[in-house]
Write a protein that holds these residues in place. Structure first.
Motif, mmCIF file in Angstrom:
data_model
loop_
_atom_site.group_PDB
_atom_site.id
_atom_site.type_symbol
_atom_site.label_atom_id
_atom_site.label_comp_id
_atom_site.label_asym_id
_atom_site.label_seq_id
_atom_site.Cartn_x
_atom_site.Cartn_y
_atom_site.Cartn_z
ATOM 1 N N ARG A 159 0.917 -1.182 -0.011
ATOM 2 C CA ARG A 159 -0.096 -0.123 0.027
ATOM 3 C C ARG A 159 0.863 1.387 -0.018
ATOM 4 N NH1 ARG A 159 -4.919 -1.766 1.554
ATOM 5 N NH2 ARG A 159 -5.439 -3.701 0.164
ATOM 6 N N GLN A 217 2.360 1.755 -3.440
ATOM 7 C CA GLN A 217 1.145 2.060 -4.288
ATOM 8 C C GLN A 217 0.990 3.588 -4.113
ATOM 9 O OE1 GLN A 217 -2.170 0.007 -3.465
ATOM 10 N NE2 GLN A 217 -3.415 0.552 -5.579
ATOM 11 N N TYR A 231 -10.502 5.218 -3.549
ATOM 12 C CA TYR A 231 -10.030 4.513 -2.061
ATOM 13 C C TYR A 231 -10.903 4.836 -0.980
ATOM 14 C CZ TYR A 231 -5.788 3.087 -4.499
ATOM 15 O OH TYR A 231 -4.997 2.362 -5.434
ATOM 16 N N SER A 290 -13.857 2.882 0.146
ATOM 17 C CA SER A 290 -13.608 1.255 0.201
ATOM 18 C C SER A 290 -13.942 1.091 1.636
ATOM 19 C CB SER A 290 -12.153 1.031 0.187
ATOM 20 O OG SER A 290 -11.877 -0.440 0.373
ATOM 21 N N ASP A 337 -12.368 -1.326 3.292
ATOM 22 C CA ASP A 337 -11.088 -1.434 3.774
ATOM 23 C C ASP A 337 -10.322 -0.507 4.472
ATOM 24 O OD1 ASP A 337 -8.796 -3.642 3.801
ATOM 25 O OD2 ASP A 337 -7.783 -2.112 2.867
ATOM 26 N N ASP A 345 -7.087 0.039 5.278
ATOM 27 C CA ASP A 345 -5.776 0.555 4.665
ATOM 28 C C ASP A 345 -6.175 1.356 3.478
ATOM 29 O OD1 ASP A 345 -4.665 -0.809 6.502
ATOM 30 O OD2 ASP A 345 -3.833 -2.630 5.285
ATOM 31 N N GLN A 346 -7.010 0.996 2.550
ATOM 32 C CA GLN A 346 -7.248 1.704 1.386
ATOM 33 C C GLN A 346 -8.091 3.121 1.650
ATOM 34 O OE1 GLN A 346 -9.458 0.021 -1.878
ATOM 35 N NE2 GLN A 346 -8.390 -2.072 -1.733
#
Length: 363
Positions: A134, A137, A174, A177, A179, A181-182
């Protein structure tokens, strides 16, 4: 209510909403047991429909006030005929986008200077606690969207627009999301986007700098509004006061949400009074309307329905405005009318009460 009309005690939150062009219901102005009783009556036939309409009007006015916070820096307001919700959000996004494009064209090329790279490094470091893929990214996104677009260390206005727009689109994806982390990655991308905007504002020549500051201020307010309209439960993009308050807190960039904790976060001066006065929900019009329709079919309920009509008048737009004015600001004619009404109290003990009321008015 009569006592409050004679000697109004206006809560600071109510005054803040009035100043923002938002008219609460009488129960919301009075608070306490009055507000609780009004909430219960909102489920009753006839008068309940009127109360919910008044509550809904306040929520819509709050949405308009929040959107106008984003448009005001660029000298615009939401058109009166514009529909709230997604249409208003899209209108505001397009208006701010155009203002920002015009500002960039006035600024010219932007240098990728040390101040910008330092801020980008901060954004990358903010995700260093995430899994390595991540964090890597984000490095790739910054490389592709900013570094690779620069020619000889400079971003043209066109490159700057593309980078700023792409970063915003990627971040929104993102941040939606489920999630964790996202979502954190999305916040870091927003930080990179803000670093770009700050670089434009810092390097802008005289004159163009004001255009950039106005666009940036509008975007900062719009981030809160857009987030509130995206929450689950914001039907068709119309958000509640609680959703706006949550968006204000989420968008607070200070350490440990320190500004929000101190009541100083951007747009908190609107969201916090709105939540305290207007409540946490957008009014639901289902059950009471069905009960009212069923009751209308029963002749035995007609006297009750008729009795609710006068109370309902307080929740029409002019009636609600008049009631709020009566409960929040004493003027000579109002005091005179109340004094006259007190003399004619047609209740047991009315004659004894009248001098007391008149003395209150005279204070």
């Amino acid at each position: 209510m009569l006592g409050r009309a004679i000697s109004p005690k206006v809560a600071p939150e109510v005054a803040a909403l009035k100043a923002a062009g938002i008219t609460p219901t009488p129960g919301q102005v009075l608070g306490g047991s009055f507000k609780s009783a009004e909430e219960k009556l909102a489920s009753a036939p006839v008068v309940g429909q009127a109360i919910r309409a008044g509550q809904q009007r306040g929520v819509e006015q709050m949405n308009t006030a929040a959107i106008n916070r984003a448009l005001d820096p660029i000298g615009m307001k939401l058109p009166k005929e514009a529909a709230l919700g997604r249409d208003a959000i899209n209108f505001t996004r397009e208006a701010l986008g155009k203002a920002y494009d015009d500002a960039l064209n006035a600024v010219g090329p932007i240098r990728v200077d040390k101040a910008l790279t330092d801020k980008l490094d901060d954004a990358v470091r903010s995700v260093s606690i995430l899994p390595k893929d991540r964090a890597d990214q984000l490095t790739r996104i910054v490389q592709v969207e900013i570094v690779d677009r620069a020619q000889n260390g400079t971003l043209t206005p066109e490159a700057m627009k593309a980078a700023e727009s792409n970063l915003g689109n990627i971040a929104r994806g993102y941040m939606r999301s489920a999630d964790y982390d996202q979502r954190q990655l999305g916040k870091a991308i927003v930080s990179a986007q803000e670093a770009l905007r700050n670089a434009v504002e810092r390097q802008a020549p005289a004159g163009a700098a004001d255009m950039v500051k106005a666009a940036n201020k509008g975007w900062a307010n719009f981030v809160r509004v857009q987030r509130a309209s995206s929450y689950v439960g914001a039907e068709d993009g119309v958000f509640s006061a609680a959703q706006l308050q949550n968006a204000v807190r989420a968008a607070d960039p200070s350490r440990n949400k320190g500004k929000f904790a101190a009541g100083e976060a951007l747009m908190q001066d609107l969201s916090e009074p709105a939540k305290k006065v207007l409540g946490s929900k957008v009014p639901n019009s289902g059950t009471a309307d069905r009960l009212g329709a069923m009751a209308a079919l029963n002749p035995g309920t007609w006297p009750y329905i008729a009795s609710g009509i006068p109370a309902s008048l307080m929740y029409t737009q002019p009636g609600q405005a008049a009631m709020v004015g009566l409960l929040t600001g004493r003027q000579g004619p109002t005091a005179g009318l109340l004094s006259d009404a007190a003399r004619r109290l047609a209740i047991p003990g009315g004659a004894a009460l009248s001098p007391t009321l008149q003395s209150l008015i005279a204070e």
